[in-house]
Design a protein around this motif. Structure first.
Motif, PDB file in Angstrom:
ATOM      1  N   ALA A   1       0.831  -1.206   0.000  1.00  0.00           N
ATOM      2  CA  ALA A   1       0.000   0.000   0.000  1.00  0.00           C
ATOM      3  C   ALA A   1       0.861   1.250   0.000  1.00  0.00           C
ATOM      4  O   ALA A   1       2.039   1.218   0.400  1.00  0.00           O
ATOM      5  N   TRP A   2       0.261   2.337  -0.469  1.00  0.00           N
ATOM      6  CA  TRP A   2       0.848   3.667  -0.339  1.00  0.00           C
ATOM      7  C   TRP A   2      -0.037   4.463   0.609  1.00  0.00           C
ATOM      8  O   TRP A   2      -1.238   4.654   0.346  1.00  0.00           O
ATOM      9  N   LEU A   3       0.535   4.942   1.697  1.00  0.00           N
ATOM     10  CA  LEU A   3      -0.190   5.778   2.634  1.00  0.00           C
ATOM     11  C   LEU A   3       0.179   7.227   2.365  1.00  0.00           C
ATOM     12  O   LEU A   3       1.351   7.604   2.462  1.00  0.00           O
ATOM     13  N   CYS A   4      -0.825   8.029   2.003  1.00  0.00           N
ATOM     14  CA  CYS A   4      -0.628   9.453   1.704  1.00  0.00           C
ATOM     15  C   CYS A   4      -1.234  10.250   2.855  1.00  0.00           C
ATOM     16  O   CYS A   4      -2.458  10.468   2.894  1.00  0.00           O
ATOM     17  N   PRO A   5      -0.400  10.683   3.834  1.00  0.00           N
ATOM     18  CA  PRO A   5      -0.929  11.298   5.052  1.00  0.00           C
ATOM     19  C   PRO A   5      -1.630  12.634   4.790  1.00  0.00           C
ATOM     20  O   PRO A   5      -1.169  13.471   4.014  1.00  0.00           O
ATOM     21  N   GLY A   6      -2.736  12.797   5.474  1.00  0.00           N
ATOM     22  CA  GLY A   6      -3.492  14.044   5.479  1.00  0.00           C
ATOM     23  C   GLY A   6      -4.072  14.214   6.871  1.00  0.00           C
ATOM     24  O   GLY A   6      -3.338  14.168   7.850  1.00  0.00           O
ATOM     25  N   SER A   7      -5.380  14.336   6.967  1.00  0.00           N
ATOM     26  CA  SER A   7      -6.043  14.468   8.259  1.00  0.00           C
ATOM     27  C   SER A   7      -5.878  13.194   9.089  1.00  0.00           C
ATOM     28  O   SER A   7      -5.968  12.081   8.570  1.00  0.00           O
ATOM     29  N   ASP A   8      -5.663  13.358  10.397  1.00  0.00           N
ATOM     30  CA  ASP A   8      -5.603  12.212  11.303  1.00  0.00           C
ATOM     31  C   ASP A   8      -6.992  11.672  11.617  1.00  0.00           C
ATOM     32  O   ASP A   8      -7.113  10.583  12.184  1.00  0.00           O
ATOM     33  N   GLU A   9      -8.019  12.427  11.271  1.00  0.00           N
ATOM     34  CA  GLU A   9      -9.379  12.059  11.655  1.00  0.00           C
ATOM     35  C   GLU A   9     -10.231  11.556  10.496  1.00  0.00           C
ATOM     36  O   GLU A   9     -11.339  11.065  10.716  1.00  0.00           O
ATOM     37  N   ARG A  10      -9.732  11.651   9.274  1.00  0.00           N
ATOM     38  CA  ARG A  10     -10.532  11.230   8.111  1.00  0.00           C
ATOM     39  C   ARG A  10      -9.636  10.466   7.142  1.00  0.00           C
ATOM     40  O   ARG A  10      -8.678  11.026   6.594  1.00  0.00           O
ATOM     41  N   VAL A  11      -9.952   9.192   6.947  1.00  0.00           N
ATOM     42  CA  VAL A  11      -9.124   8.309   6.130  1.00  0.00           C
ATOM     43  C   VAL A  11      -9.992   7.630   5.072  1.00  0.00           C
ATOM     44  O   VAL A  11     -11.100   7.169   5.369  1.00  0.00           O
ATOM     45  N   VAL A  12      -9.466   7.555   3.850  1.00  0.00           N
ATOM     46  CA  VAL A  12     -10.146   6.837   2.773  1.00  0.00           C
ATOM     47  C   VAL A  12      -9.195   5.772   2.237  1.00  0.00           C
ATOM     48  O   VAL A  12      -8.067   6.075   1.835  1.00  0.00           O
ATOM     49  N   ILE A  13      -9.640   4.529   2.246  1.00  0.00           N
ATOM     50  CA  ILE A  13      -8.870   3.400   1.728  1.00  0.00           C
ATOM     51  C   ILE A  13      -9.347   3.119   0.313  1.00  0.00           C
ATOM     52  O   ILE A  13     -10.534   2.850   0.093  1.00  0.00           O
ATOM     53  N   VAL A  14      -8.446   3.192  -0.653  1.00  0.00           N
ATOM     54  CA  VAL A  14      -8.803   3.184  -2.068  1.00  0.00           C
ATOM     55  C   VAL A  14      -8.308   1.907  -2.743  1.00  0.00           C
ATOM     56  O   VAL A  14      -7.116   1.590  -2.704  1.00  0.00           O
ATOM     57  N   GLY A  15      -9.228   1.184  -3.387  1.00  0.00           N
ATOM     58  CA  GLY A  15      -8.895  -0.057  -4.082  1.00  0.00           C
ATOM     59  C   GLY A  15      -8.679   0.149  -5.572  1.00  0.00           C
ATOM     60  O   GLY A  15      -8.288   1.226  -6.029  1.00  0.00           O
ATOM     61  N   HIS A  16      -8.970  -0.891  -6.346  1.00  0.00           N
ATOM     62  CA  HIS A  16      -8.761  -0.839  -7.798  1.00  0.00           C
ATOM     63  C   HIS A  16      -9.641  -1.897  -8.457  1.00  0.00           C
ATOM     64  O   HIS A  16     -10.254  -2.729  -7.773  1.00  0.00           O
ATOM     65  N   SER A  17      -9.680  -1.904  -9.763  1.00  0.00           N
ATOM     66  CA  SER A  17     -10.542  -2.836 -10.490  1.00  0.00           C
ATOM     67  C   SER A  17      -9.810  -4.143 -10.792  1.00  0.00           C
ATOM     68  O   SER A  17      -8.602  -4.266 -10.584  1.00  0.00           O
ATOM     69  N   LEU A  18     -10.556  -5.120 -11.297  1.00  0.00           N
ATOM     70  CA  LEU A  18     -10.029  -6.452 -11.583  1.00  0.00           C
ATOM     71  C   LEU A  18      -8.886  -6.389 -12.588  1.00  0.00           C
ATOM     72  O   LEU A  18      -8.993  -5.777 -13.647  1.00  0.00           O
ATOM     73  N   GLY A  19      -7.749  -7.017 -12.243  1.00  0.00           N
ATOM     74  CA  GLY A  19      -6.600  -7.064 -13.137  1.00  0.00           C
ATOM     75  C   GLY A  19      -5.762  -5.808 -13.148  1.00  0.00           C
ATOM     76  O   GLY A  19      -4.727  -5.766 -13.815  1.00  0.00           O
ATOM     77  N   MET A  20      -6.175  -4.784 -12.407  1.00  0.00           N
ATOM     78  CA  MET A  20      -5.435  -3.531 -12.368  1.00  0.00           C
ATOM     79  C   MET A  20      -4.638  -3.447 -11.058  1.00  0.00           C
ATOM     80  O   MET A  20      -4.376  -4.439 -10.415  1.00  0.00           O
ATOM     81  N   ASN A  21      -4.268  -2.235 -10.660  1.00  0.00           N
ATOM     82  CA  ASN A  21      -3.501  -2.045  -9.430  1.00  0.00           C
ATOM     83  C   ASN A  21      -3.739  -0.633  -8.909  1.00  0.00           C
ATOM     84  O   ASN A  21      -4.446   0.168  -9.537  1.00  0.00           O
ATOM     85  N   LYS A  22      -3.168  -0.339  -7.771  1.00  0.00           N
ATOM     86  CA  LYS A  22      -3.441   0.933  -7.101  1.00  0.00           C
ATOM     87  C   LYS A  22      -3.011   2.142  -7.902  1.00  0.00           C
ATOM     88  O   LYS A  22      -3.537   3.242  -7.709  1.00  0.00           O
ATOM     89  N   GLY A  23      -2.060   1.968  -8.831  1.00  0.00           N
ATOM     90  CA  GLY A  23      -1.651   3.089  -9.661  1.00  0.00           C
ATOM     91  C   GLY A  23      -2.784   3.667 -10.486  1.00  0.00           C
ATOM     92  O   GLY A  23      -2.786   4.857 -10.811  1.00  0.00           O
ATOM     93  N   ARG A  24      -3.773   2.829 -10.817  1.00  0.00           N
ATOM     94  CA  ARG A  24      -4.921   3.286 -11.604  1.00  0.00           C
ATOM     95  C   ARG A  24      -5.839   4.208 -10.818  1.00  0.00           C
ATOM     96  O   ARG A  24      -6.705   4.863 -11.400  1.00  0.00           O
ATOM     97  N   SER A  25      -5.675   4.232  -9.486  1.00  0.00           N
ATOM     98  CA  SER A  25      -6.571   5.032  -8.640  1.00  0.00           C
ATOM     99  C   SER A  25      -5.912   6.306  -8.127  1.00  0.00           C
ATOM    100  O   SER A  25      -6.459   6.985  -7.248  1.00  0.00           O
ATOM    101  N   LEU A  26      -4.751   6.652  -8.672  1.00  0.00           N
ATOM    102  CA  LEU A  26      -4.019   7.816  -8.168  1.00  0.00           C
ATOM    103  C   LEU A  26      -4.759   9.130  -8.408  1.00  0.00           C
ATOM    104  O   LEU A  26      -4.678  10.048  -7.573  1.00  0.00           O
ATOM    105  N   ALA A  27      -5.463   9.254  -9.508  1.00  0.00           N
ATOM    106  CA  ALA A  27      -6.203  10.498  -9.761  1.00  0.00           C
ATOM    107  C   ALA A  27      -7.305  10.684  -8.720  1.00  0.00           C
ATOM    108  O   ALA A  27      -7.610  11.819  -8.311  1.00  0.00           O
TER     109      ALA A  27
END
Length: 309
Positions: free
Chosen positions: A72-98
């Motif tokens: 995983a890549w953890l991109c720190p921001g607020s300590d109180e609000r966190v969003v865990i971001v997945g990806h589609s079948l056959g892809m990877n987390k790089g596709r969700s960077l935008a």
């Protein structure tokens, strides 16, 4: 008398039919291999990196069993609000960077991850119980962030895309898993077998020319759909009770999505009284942000603000 073009087309059709019939004994085996490939893709190359989007990041390796980890890549921001971001079948987390970029710009801590068998995460060669296995990737991340990274009191949302929408929702069946909201883009649909068939029709899964005609194509499609469900081994759609009836849900679907059409998403969302749905005009599968970035981000951020504060 038929002209030469009609005669040639007829001969080509008959040849295709004959070849497909000859290949028929291979079709079930290919359907089995395709079902396995769908959940164990060969192409593991990352598509992009946080530095390409100016995002701060920390590399994480989160164990899911002895010697195996979710990357995983953890991109720190607020300590109180966190969003865990997945990806589609056959892809990877790089596709969700935008997506991570507009979330981080809004102040959220964002954790992008690769499911097992995808991107930089470890392999899991298992053939069955994949629904629980992929869901446990998400439960492991939430537990790790709460216990090891200082986000114990944070509001946490899970953000899935197509395939990972199913994993995100199924994680709610795991004991002790607690999140505050789910965002689902281009899924999940009410039924799973049609989803795998549509992936094949959309050429998201490989089908050799020899098996692309009838009757072989129908055999491949049938084996893929039925075996795919057996491999996932999860009751779907999930019951609208317990956490499924309590956690805020946002389902977004593309108006022109032929893989998980809005009608399938709406049929699932109707089961959950707290669910919100939004159809993205003119958008195809997974292309909502690309089609209208501002409108898309506004829908997601409005929902998260209400869900997480």
């Amino acid at each position: 008398m038929p002209d030469s073009r009609e005669t040639s087309a007829r001969r080509s059709s008959l040849k295709s039919l004959a070849l497909s019939a000859v290949a028929l004994p291979v079709a079930p085996l290919y359907g089995v291999s395709l079902a396995y490939l769908a959940f164990h893709p060969r192409n593991r190359a990352q598509h992009g990196h946080p530095r390409d989007f100016g995002l701060p990041y920390v590399d994480l390796r989160i164990p899911f069993t002895s010697g195996k980890y979710v990357h995983a890549w953890l991109c720190p921001g607020s300590d109180e609000r966190v969003v865990i971001v997945g990806h589609s079948l056959g892809m990877n987390k790089g596709r969700s960077l935008a997506h991570a970029k507009f979330l981080h710009d809004a102040g959220y801590t964002v954790c992008l991850f690769d499911h097992r068998n995808h991107g930089s995460s470890s392999d899991d060669r298992s053939f069955v119980g994949l629904g629980d296995r992929f869901a446990s990737d998400i439960t492991a991340i939430v537990s790790y962030l709460r216990l090891r990274r200082g986000y114990g009191s944070a509001g946490i949302a899970v953000y899935g895309f197509s395939f990972s929408c199913f994993s995100s929702m199924w994680a709610l069946t795991h004991e002790g898993f607690e999140v505050d909201a789910l965002v689902c883009d281009s899924g999940p649909g009410h039924d799973v077998p049609p989803l795998l068939r549509r992936f094949l029709e959309a050429k998201e899964l490989p089908l050799p020319a020899l098996l692309s005609g009838e009757p072989s194509r129908s055999v491949v499609t049938s084996v893929l759909g039925n075996l795919g469900m057996a491999m996932v081994r999860a009751q779907w759609p999930p019951p609208a009770v317990g956490k499924f009836a309590q956690i805020p849900l946002l389902f977004m679907s593309g108006e022109r999505d032929v893989i998980v059409p809005p009608s399938s998403v709406d049929a699932l969302a109707e089961r959950f009284p707290q669910a919100e749905t939004h159809v993205l005009p003119n958008a195809e599968h997974l292309l909502g942000l690309q089609t209208d970035p501002e409108a898309y981000a506004n829908v997601v951020l409005d929902f998260l603000k209400r869900a997480l504060g």
